[in-house]
Motif scaffolding. Structure first.
Motif, PDB file in Angstrom:
ATOM      1  N   ASP A 241       5.519   6.381  -9.602  1.00  8.89           N
ATOM      2  CA  ASP A 241       6.250   6.287  -8.341  1.00  8.89           C
ATOM      3  C   ASP A 241       7.722   6.617  -8.562  1.00  8.89           C
ATOM      4  OD1 ASP A 241       4.234   5.528  -6.555  1.00  8.89           O
ATOM      5  OD2 ASP A 241       4.395   3.421  -7.073  1.00  8.89           O
TER       6      ASP A 241
ATOM      7  N   GLY B 246       0.793  -1.225   0.000  1.00 10.70           N
ATOM      8  CA  GLY B 246       0.000   0.000   0.000  1.00 10.70           C
ATOM      9  C   GLY B 246       0.820   1.267   0.000  1.00 10.70           C
ATOM     10  N   GLU B 247       1.929   1.246   0.690  1.00  8.19           N
ATOM     11  CA  GLU B 247       2.821   2.406   0.767  1.00  8.19           C
ATOM     12  C   GLU B 247       4.222   1.861   0.976  1.00  8.19           C
ATOM     13  OE1 GLU B 247       1.253   6.123   3.159  1.00  8.19           O
ATOM     14  OE2 GLU B 247       0.948   4.305   4.291  1.00  8.19           O
ATOM     15  N   PRO B 248       5.223   2.705   0.794  1.00 10.88           N
ATOM     16  CA  PRO B 248       6.561   2.255   1.192  1.00 10.88           C
ATOM     17  C   PRO B 248       6.536   1.962   2.694  1.00 10.88           C
ATOM     18  CG  PRO B 248       6.665   4.326  -0.049  1.00 10.88           C
ATOM     19  CD  PRO B 248       5.225   4.079   0.266  1.00 10.88           C
TER      20      PRO B 248
ATOM     21  N   LYS C 293      -3.599   5.506   2.774  1.00  8.01           N
ATOM     22  CA  LYS C 293      -2.407   6.191   2.262  1.00  8.01           C
ATOM     23  C   LYS C 293      -2.422   7.651   2.722  1.00  8.01           C
ATOM     24  CE  LYS C 293      -2.689   3.569  -2.042  1.00  8.01           C
ATOM     25  NZ  LYS C 293      -2.014   2.311  -1.884  1.00  8.01           N
TER      26      LYS C 293
ATOM     27  N   ASP D 109       7.590  -7.303   1.131  1.00  7.03           N
ATOM     28  CA  ASP D 109       7.073  -5.959   0.860  1.00  7.03           C
ATOM     29  C   ASP D 109       6.710  -5.944  -0.614  1.00  7.03           C
ATOM     30  OD1 ASP D 109       6.622  -3.278   0.464  1.00  7.03           O
ATOM     31  OD2 ASP D 109       8.696  -2.662   0.827  1.00  7.03           O
ATOM     32  N   THR D 110       5.424  -5.946  -0.894  1.00  2.00           N
ATOM     33  CA  THR D 110       4.943  -6.172  -2.256  1.00  2.00           C
ATOM     34  C   THR D 110       4.524  -4.863  -2.913  1.00  2.00           C
ATOM     35  OG1 THR D 110       2.664  -6.536  -1.516  1.00  2.00           O
ATOM     36  CG2 THR D 110       4.100  -8.461  -1.573  1.00  2.00           C
ATOM     37  N   TRP D 111       5.210  -4.481  -3.969  1.00  2.46           N
ATOM     38  CA  TRP D 111       4.825  -3.274  -4.707  1.00  2.46           C
ATOM     39  C   TRP D 111       3.951  -3.653  -5.893  1.00  2.46           C
ATOM     40  CZ3 TRP D 111       4.867  -1.769  -9.733  1.00  2.46           C
ATOM     41  CH2 TRP D 111       4.439  -0.453  -9.974  1.00  2.46           C
ATOM     42  N   TRP D 112       2.832  -2.986  -5.988  1.00  2.00           N
ATOM     43  CA  TRP D 112       1.954  -3.127  -7.157  1.00  2.00           C
ATOM     44  C   TRP D 112       0.880  -2.072  -7.078  1.00  2.00           C
ATOM     45  CZ3 TRP D 112      -3.096  -5.698  -6.673  1.00  2.00           C
ATOM     46  CH2 TRP D 112      -3.392  -6.130  -5.356  1.00  2.00           C
ATOM     47  N   GLN D 113      -0.043  -2.066  -8.016  1.00  2.00           N
ATOM     48  CA  GLN D 113      -1.062  -1.022  -8.115  1.00  2.00           C
ATOM     49  C   GLN D 113      -2.378  -1.620  -8.604  1.00  2.00           C
ATOM     50  OE1 GLN D 113       1.108   1.143 -11.316  1.00  2.00           O
ATOM     51  NE2 GLN D 113       1.281   2.812  -9.836  1.00  2.00           N
ATOM     52  N   THR D 114      -3.442  -0.846  -8.440  1.00  2.00           N
ATOM     53  CA  THR D 114      -4.725  -1.247  -9.027  1.00  2.00           C
ATOM     54  C   THR D 114      -4.499  -1.581 -10.507  1.00  2.00           C
ATOM     55  OG1 THR D 114      -5.835   0.279  -7.532  1.00  2.00           O
ATOM     56  CG2 THR D 114      -7.118  -0.506  -9.414  1.00  2.00           C
TER      57      THR D 114
ATOM     58  N   ARG E  94       5.039   8.688  -4.381  1.00  2.00           N
ATOM     59  CA  ARG E  94       4.503   9.183  -5.651  1.00  2.00           C
ATOM     60  C   ARG E  94       5.356  10.340  -6.173  1.00  2.00           C
ATOM     61  NH1 ARG E  94       1.720   5.953  -8.335  1.00  2.00           N
ATOM     62  NH2 ARG E  94       0.523   7.603  -9.366  1.00  2.00           N
TER      63      ARG E  94
ATOM     64  N   LEU F 119      11.169   1.840  -3.242  1.00  2.00           N
ATOM     65  CA  LEU F 119      10.124   2.768  -3.669  1.00  2.00           C
ATOM     66  C   LEU F 119      10.191   4.023  -2.817  1.00  2.00           C
ATOM     67  CD1 LEU F 119       8.317   2.037  -5.991  1.00  2.00           C
ATOM     68  CD2 LEU F 119       9.088  -0.022  -4.849  1.00  2.00           C
TER      69      LEU F 119
HETATM   70  C1  6R9 Z   1      -1.850  -2.387  -4.205  1.00  3.43           C
HETATM   71  C2  6R9 Z   1      -2.160  -0.934  -4.049  1.00  3.43           C
HETATM   72  C3  6R9 Z   1      -0.808   1.943  -5.725  1.00  3.43           C
HETATM   73  C4  6R9 Z   1       0.280   2.844  -5.175  1.00  3.43           C
HETATM   74  C5  6R9 Z   1       1.606   2.626  -5.831  1.00  3.43           C
HETATM   75  C6  6R9 Z   1       2.551   3.097  -4.735  1.00  3.43           C
HETATM   76  C7  6R9 Z   1       1.883   2.624  -3.474  1.00  3.43           C
HETATM   77  C8  6R9 Z   1       1.692   0.140  -3.055  1.00  3.43           C
HETATM   78  C9  6R9 Z   1       3.657  -0.310  -2.261  1.00  3.43           C
HETATM   79  C10 6R9 Z   1       3.613   1.059  -2.589  1.00  3.43           C
HETATM   80  C11 6R9 Z   1       5.798   1.313  -1.929  1.00  3.43           C
HETATM   81  C12 6R9 Z   1       4.869  -0.829  -1.704  1.00  3.43           C
HETATM   82  N1  6R9 Z   1       2.373   1.298  -3.068  1.00  3.43           N
HETATM   83  N2  6R9 Z   1       2.451  -0.845  -2.559  1.00  3.43           N
HETATM   84  N3  6R9 Z   1       4.692   1.864  -2.421  1.00  3.43           N
HETATM   85  N4  6R9 Z   1       5.913   0.028  -1.569  1.00  3.43           N
HETATM   86  N5  6R9 Z   1       4.997  -2.103  -1.331  1.00  3.43           N
HETATM   87  O1  6R9 Z   1      -1.866  -0.323  -3.038  1.00  3.43           O
HETATM   88  O2  6R9 Z   1      -2.781  -0.350  -5.133  1.00  3.43           O
HETATM   89  O3  6R9 Z   1      -4.275   1.465  -4.206  1.00  3.43           O
HETATM   90  O4  6R9 Z   1      -3.678   1.352  -6.673  1.00  3.43           O
HETATM   91  O5  6R9 Z   1      -1.999   2.059  -4.959  1.00  3.43           O
HETATM   92  O6  6R9 Z   1       0.503   2.550  -3.793  1.00  3.43           O
HETATM   93  O7  6R9 Z   1       2.611   4.498  -4.718  1.00  3.43           O
HETATM   94  O8  6R9 Z   1       1.717   3.342  -7.016  1.00  3.43           O
HETATM   95  P1  6R9 Z   1      -3.270   1.154  -5.263  1.00  3.43           P
END
Ligand code: 6R9
Length: 654
Positions: A506, A393-395, A616, A417-422, A521, A518
């Motif tokens: 990001d 969700g966030e760093p 967030k 720590d999983t980075w991804w997005q909608t 934003r 990460l």
């Molecule tokens: C899955 C989710 C996406 C944005 C993404 C980034 C931030 C999500 C993160 C992270 C650092 C992580 N983000 N996971 N930043 N480390 N492990 O949250 O989707 O609601 O679309 O947000 O959240 O900025 O671009 P979504």
């Protein structure tokens, strides 16, 4: 980065030396080993074609990727499958019908275990019910529900009949529902009388009634789940009770096979400004990557693990890692309706203990809140069942990571720590728990089959040790297919900043090993005396001070330095907000951790920070405060009184 953009790459200030090897027994029995990276590197499409075989196809795909019309991708396009069949029926057919799919825990303490066999019946009844209401393949159904099993059942029932769902988070207003329903042109809304929130029933149906009453509403029926038993207004002919309609349906429903590219869902992301974007996901590629990543990153052993993702179904994390990934993999999971402090601040840990949760997936915002509440709370519970911890969700600030590992993970559980997005649909960058030597605060490496890197303003890949923008350089199976109804906006938003690459929005850096960190934003990046400084690094430096639980920093216009760093901090238990010495100490602490350039000009202790409903931090609003501007759009804020509190805290600008 708007008009403050500098051609200098993002400064790389934070040094983190701690390393944690995977536990030997976990590594020895891991679902995925280091070989997966090699295999995917040698043949990326072959790798994904193999992962697609985790699913049961009615027609096996022969083509993996069609990228003939970029950025519009088609994955497994000549394959046919039914997503709900993959998440439910096939587990029953394989003899696992008695396995619990969902341990539901209601906020008031009611609980319910639903086996895969029962889930199959419920989904089939709901599919028949939607059909009776006139929903068919290609239609859209809006879902506005609390965190109750019917939310999952509704999503799967839509998938089963080939209709796309559009889940609207249960905390959103009538206005937000109306906009999303109109944009998606939904025929039916599934809602409930209410849900339990902080010990009280909270109504949901009035917001739906209000949204549907608007002139342009496309909604023909409102299907209402009874959860709290509170009174509801009723429109005869339009409103239908879920239990009345589903109880008289057959539990038999033959799942039809749909094209791999049949739309599965639309999910709206607000972004920072503008009209919400309807992110479109389709079936075969999405489910392939959701299932693979859930298997690989959580090392799921469906026979023995108990998995719990604390996200709400209204966010993409709930879609991919409550509904689709875990159920495609036949997992047993916990679903919790309420808040972490109802009726007490140990509720999460009580649930972990009660169900023997072995894999926990939560967000940095929650972890920092638990830090603030104190170590003694989780210490009262038996958390020894846990073996893997996830974050999203966030760093995650290194100190929050360390707290999570020590106080929740008994200093042994790997943290992923999983980075991804909608938009990405599924995880993209993450450690693998049996492979990766983890580093507090880093998502580290693109998963097997995923291509990510960091580039500078000119789209040149930065060397190890450099910072810039995170981009994805090859299409991936669960990528968004477009923005619903707006292909041009899809191209402009994600594919125009850097030719041929997906722009994630990001900031990121690569360390000396090439691992990715990460940095928040890019709209939030600060420009101080010609240096681009990441919010994440300054916040992490503040959180590494023993008196700070949480921090949010922004760049506020400044005559001498362009922007000056203003930090808003939430102090831990005993620290005193009026202590002048502490403020000076915090400024100096950042100066010594990151260097003088990153030293905040002002540090303001506050009681709360403005957050989106998914947790967030909304730095945009803090920037408005720091620059003495009228507040921008606050509709996605959890609690707008937070901003009043913060504004009264702020001394007049110097
Ligand atoms: C899955 C989710 C996406 C944005 C993404 C980034 C931030 C999500 C993160 C992270 C650092 C992580 N983000 N996971 N930043 N480390 N492990 O949250 O989707 O609601 O679309 O947000 O959240 O900025 O671009 P979504």
């Amino acid at each position: 980065m708007g008009d403050v953009v500098s051609n200098e790459s993002l400064a790389n200030l934070l040094k983190e030396e701690r390393r944690f090897a995977p536990p030997a027994d976990l590594a020895a029995n891991a679902n995925v080993t280091a070989e997966a990276y090699e295999q995917a590197k040698a043949d990326r499409l072959g790798f994904w074609a193999e992962q697609a075989r985790r699913l049961t196809w009615a027609t096996e795909p022969t083509e993996t990727l069609d990228w003939s019309n970029p950025p519009f991708a088609k994955w497994f396009a000549d394959g046919k499958l039914n997503v709900a069949y993959n998440c439910v029926d096939r587990h029953v057919e394989a003899g696992n019908g008695d396995r619990v799919a969902i341990h539901f825990e209601g906020e008031p303490g009611d609980s319910r275990a639903i086996t895969y066999a029962e889930l199959k019946d419920e989904v089939s009844r709901a599919a028949n019910a939607l059909t009776e209401l006139g929903v068919s393949q290609g239609d859209r159904v809006a879902v506005y529900l609390p965190m109750i099993p019917e939310a999952v059942v509704s999503m799967l029932a839509c998938a089963r009949i080939g209709a796309a769902h559009s889940v609207v988070f249960g905390g959103f207003s009538a206005d937000a529902i109306a906009k999303r329903v109109a944009d998606a042109d939904a025929k039916v809304i599934i809602t409930s009388d209410g849900g339990y929130r902080r010990g009280k029933p909270a109504a949901l149906k009035p917001a739906v009634d209000d949204a549907v009453a608007r002139e342009d509403s496309s909604v023909e029926h409102v299907l209402v789940v009874r959860r709290t038993g509170q009174d509801v207004a009723w429109t005869e002919g339009r409103d239908v009770w879920w239990h009345e309609l589903t109880e008289r349906q057959s539990a038999e429903h033959t799942p039809e096979a749909f094209d791999a590219e049949n739309p599965l869902f639309i999910l709206y992301t607000s972004g920072t400004t503008g009209k919400p974007k309807g992110i479109l996901h389709t079936s075969g590629g999405y489910l392939t990557q959701a299932a693979y990543t859930h298997h690989a990153v959580f090392d799921l052993k469906p026979e023995s693990d108990v998995y719990w993702c604390t996200a709400d179904i209204g966010w993409v994390t709930g879609h991919s890692y409550i509904t689709y990934g875990p159920l495609a993999n036949g997992a047993t999971q916990v679903m919790y309706e309420g808040t972490p402090d109802t009726p007490h601040q140990g509720r999460f840990w009580e649930i972990v203990q009660k169900y023997g949760v072995s894999i926990l997936y939560t967000a940095p915002t929650a972890i920092r809140t638990f830090m603030k509440w104190g170590d003694d709370i989780p210490a009262k519970f038996d958390l020894s069942s846990l073996r893997i911890l996830g974050s999203v969700g966030e760093p995650i600030n290194p100190e929050a990571w360390m707290w999570y590992r020590k106080n929740i993970g008994a200093d042994k559980c790997p943290i992923v720590d999983t980075w991804w997005q909608t938009e990405t649909g599924a995880m993209m960058i993450s450690p693998l728990p049996g492979v990766t030597e983890t580093k507090p605060g880093s998502a580290q490496r693109a998963l097997p089959g995923i291509s990510a890197t960091v580039v500078d303003d000119e789209a040149r890949e930065v060397p190890d040790g450099g910072g810039g923008y995170l981009v994805l350089t090859e299409p991936w199976p669960s990528m968004l297919r477009t923005i619903w109804g707006d292909d041009q906006r899809f191209i402009d938003t994600y594919w125009s900043r850097f030719e041929g690459k997906y722009f994630a929005g990001d900031g990121a850096k690569k360390d000396e090993d090439g691992d990715v960190w990460l940095l928040g934003r890019v709209d939030d990046v600060m420009l101080v005396s010609g240096h681009n400084i990441s919010t994440t690094e300054v916040e992490s430096a503040l959180v590494s001070h023993p008196s700070v639980a949480e921090a949010a920093v922004v760049g506020a216009a400044d005559e001498t330095t362009g922007q000056a760093i203003v930090a808003f901090v939430i102090l831990r238990g005993t620290a005193n907000a009026d202590d002048e010495g502490l403020v000076a100490d915090l400024r100096n602490h950042v100066g010594t951790t990151l260097g003088p350039i990153a030293k905040p000009k002002r540090v303001l202790p506050v009681a709360e920070l403005p957050k989106t409903r998914s947790g967030k931090i909304m730095r945009r609003l803090l920037r408005d405060v720091a620059e003495n501007r009228e507040l921008g759009d606050v509709t996605t804020l959890t609690d707008s009184s937070v901003m009043d509190l913060i504004q009264t805290k702020l001394p007049a600008a110097p």
